[in-house]
Design a protein around this motif. Structure first.
Motif, PDB file in Angstrom:
ATOM      1  N   LEU A 172      48.964  36.558  47.816  1.00 44.19           N
ATOM      2  CA  LEU A 172      50.270  36.318  46.994  1.00 44.19           C
ATOM      3  C   LEU A 172      49.848  34.854  46.306  1.00 44.19           C
ATOM      4  N   LEU A 173      50.016  34.822  44.984  1.00 49.61           N
ATOM      5  CA  LEU A 173      49.645  33.477  44.236  1.00 49.61           C
ATOM      6  C   LEU A 173      51.134  32.962  43.799  1.00 49.61           C
ATOM      7  N   THR A 174      51.225  31.684  44.149  1.00 47.40           N
ATOM      8  CA  THR A 174      52.593  30.879  43.701  1.00 47.40           C
ATOM      9  C   THR A 174      52.306  30.010  42.540  1.00 47.40           C
ATOM     10  N   LEU A 175      52.739  30.263  41.657  1.00 48.89           N
ATOM     11  CA  LEU A 175      52.830  29.410  40.184  1.00 48.89           C
ATOM     12  C   LEU A 175      53.938  28.684  39.966  1.00 48.89           C
ATOM     13  N   ASP A 176      54.011  27.720  39.057  1.00 53.80           N
ATOM     14  CA  ASP A 176      54.981  27.164  38.645  1.00 53.80           C
ATOM     15  C   ASP A 176      55.354  28.015  37.446  1.00 53.80           C
ATOM     16  N   ASN A 177      56.500  27.747  36.490  1.00 53.52           N
ATOM     17  CA  ASN A 177      56.680  28.651  35.724  1.00 53.52           C
ATOM     18  C   ASN A 177      56.225  27.948  34.071  1.00 53.52           C
ATOM     19  N   ALA A 178      55.196  27.269  34.181  1.00 53.96           N
ATOM     20  CA  ALA A 178      54.519  26.936  32.862  1.00 53.96           C
ATOM     21  C   ALA A 178      54.338  28.262  31.976  1.00 53.96           C
ATOM     22  N   THR A 179      54.481  28.009  30.778  1.00 50.73           N
ATOM     23  CA  THR A 179      54.197  29.222  29.885  1.00 50.73           C
ATOM     24  C   THR A 179      53.028  29.754  29.967  1.00 50.73           C
ATOM     25  N   CYS A 180      51.880  28.915  30.175  1.00 46.83           N
ATOM     26  CA  CYS A 180      50.447  29.574  30.034  1.00 46.83           C
ATOM     27  C   CYS A 180      50.390  30.400  31.385  1.00 46.83           C
ATOM     28  N   HIS A 181      51.205  30.565  32.538  1.00 47.36           N
ATOM     29  CA  HIS A 181      51.098  31.416  33.553  1.00 47.36           C
ATOM     30  C   HIS A 181      51.874  32.595  33.420  1.00 47.36           C
ATOM     31  N   LYS A 182      52.537  32.898  32.307  1.00 47.64           N
ATOM     32  CA  LYS A 182      53.294  33.964  32.303  1.00 47.64           C
ATOM     33  C   LYS A 182      52.168  35.165  31.758  1.00 47.64           C
ATOM     34  N   HIS A 183      51.859  35.955  32.814  1.00 50.28           N
ATOM     35  CA  HIS A 183      50.982  36.969  32.627  1.00 50.28           C
ATOM     36  C   HIS A 183      51.577  38.360  33.245  1.00 50.28           C
ATOM     37  N   GLN A 184      51.448  39.360  32.975  1.00 45.13           N
ATOM     38  CA  GLN A 184      51.402  40.542  33.507  1.00 45.13           C
ATOM     39  C   GLN A 184      50.734  40.819  34.758  1.00 45.13           C
ATOM     40  N   ASN A 185      50.775  41.256  35.755  1.00 45.04           N
ATOM     41  CA  ASN A 185      50.070  41.644  36.955  1.00 45.04           C
ATOM     42  C   ASN A 185      49.465  42.714  36.879  1.00 45.04           C
ATOM     43  N   VAL A 186      48.039  42.610  36.709  1.00 47.67           N
ATOM     44  CA  VAL A 186      47.404  43.974  36.565  1.00 47.67           C
ATOM     45  C   VAL A 186      46.485  44.302  37.850  1.00 47.67           C
ATOM     46  N   PHE A 187      46.608  43.648  38.769  1.00 48.94           N
ATOM     47  CA  PHE A 187      46.173  43.964  40.018  1.00 48.94           C
ATOM     48  C   PHE A 187      47.131  44.445  41.325  1.00 48.94           C
ATOM     49  N   LYS A 188      46.806  45.508  41.708  1.00 50.73           N
ATOM     50  CA  LYS A 188      47.898  46.062  42.771  1.00 50.73           C
ATOM     51  C   LYS A 188      47.694  45.199  44.010  1.00 50.73           C
ATOM     52  N   ASP A 189      46.862  44.544  44.206  1.00 55.62           N
ATOM     53  CA  ASP A 189      46.465  43.683  45.556  1.00 55.62           C
ATOM     54  C   ASP A 189      46.971  42.169  45.453  1.00 55.62           C
ATOM     55  N   MET A 248      38.792  42.230  46.569  1.00 55.75           N
ATOM     56  CA  MET A 248      40.152  42.064  47.214  1.00 55.75           C
ATOM     57  C   MET A 248      40.459  43.617  47.780  1.00 55.75           C
ATOM     58  N   ALA A 249      40.157  44.614  46.826  1.00 51.52           N
ATOM     59  CA  ALA A 249      40.683  45.996  47.069  1.00 51.52           C
ATOM     60  C   ALA A 249      39.716  46.721  48.215  1.00 51.52           C
ATOM     61  N   LYS A 250      38.304  46.137  47.982  1.00 49.31           N
ATOM     62  CA  LYS A 250      37.603  46.743  48.893  1.00 49.31           C
ATOM     63  C   LYS A 250      37.680  46.370  50.167  1.00 49.31           C
ATOM     64  N   GLU A 251      38.186  45.173  50.391  1.00 50.77           N
ATOM     65  CA  GLU A 251      38.382  44.596  51.711  1.00 50.77           C
ATOM     66  C   GLU A 251      39.773  44.741  52.192  1.00 50.77           C
ATOM     67  N   GLY A 252      40.501  45.651  51.180  1.00 56.24           N
ATOM     68  CA  GLY A 252      41.890  45.982  51.780  1.00 56.24           C
ATOM     69  C   GLY A 252      42.797  44.543  51.959  1.00 56.24           C
ATOM     70  N   ARG A 253      42.593  43.533  51.125  1.00 58.02           N
ATOM     71  CA  ARG A 253      43.171  42.297  51.176  1.00 58.02           C
ATOM     72  C   ARG A 253      44.518  42.293  50.046  1.00 58.02           C
ATOM     73  N   ASN A 254      45.314  41.518  50.623  1.00 55.10           N
ATOM     74  CA  ASN A 254      46.632  41.430  49.704  1.00 55.10           C
ATOM     75  C   ASN A 254      46.614  39.910  49.513  1.00 55.10           C
TER      76      ASN A 254
END
Length: 95
Positions: free
Chosen positions: A9-26, A1-7
């Motif tokens: 947006l990922l939409t998730l429900d709030n299931a506990t398994c989805h609770k992660h820190q965002n480590v990608f700037k894009d 994504m970074a190489k292509e300059g793409r951003n």
């Protein structure tokens, strides 16, 4: 994504398994409010059901068409890979 300059947006429900820190700037994670998934995702009610029915019908027709090559349908069904499923979706549904 970074190489292509793409951003993305990922939409998730709030299931506990989805609770992660965002480590990608894009990549931006957006969580839906609690108990809102069924109200905010109308795809679950009609479009996804139709898609699954059409996919299954297409796979069944393909298996029946190839029954001469195999002893039973189970053997043919087990040979379907994820790549095959993606190809079916791309061809059949023009995704």
């Amino acid at each position: 994504m970074a190489k292509e300059g793409r951003n993305v947006l990922l939409t998730l429900d709030n299931a506990t398994c989805h609770k992660h820190q965002n480590v990608f700037k894009d990549l931006k994670l957006v969580f839906l409010p609690s108990n809102m998934t069924s109200k905010l995702q109308p795809l679950d009610h009609g479009i996804m059901k139709w898609f699954k029915l059409e996919y299954r019908r297409y796979v069944q027709q393909s298996i029946i068409a190839r029954m001469d090559d195999s002893a039973n349908a189970s053997e043919l069904a087990e040979k379907i890979t994820v790549a095959d499923a993606v190809e079916i979706c791309l061809e059949r549904f023009r995704l």
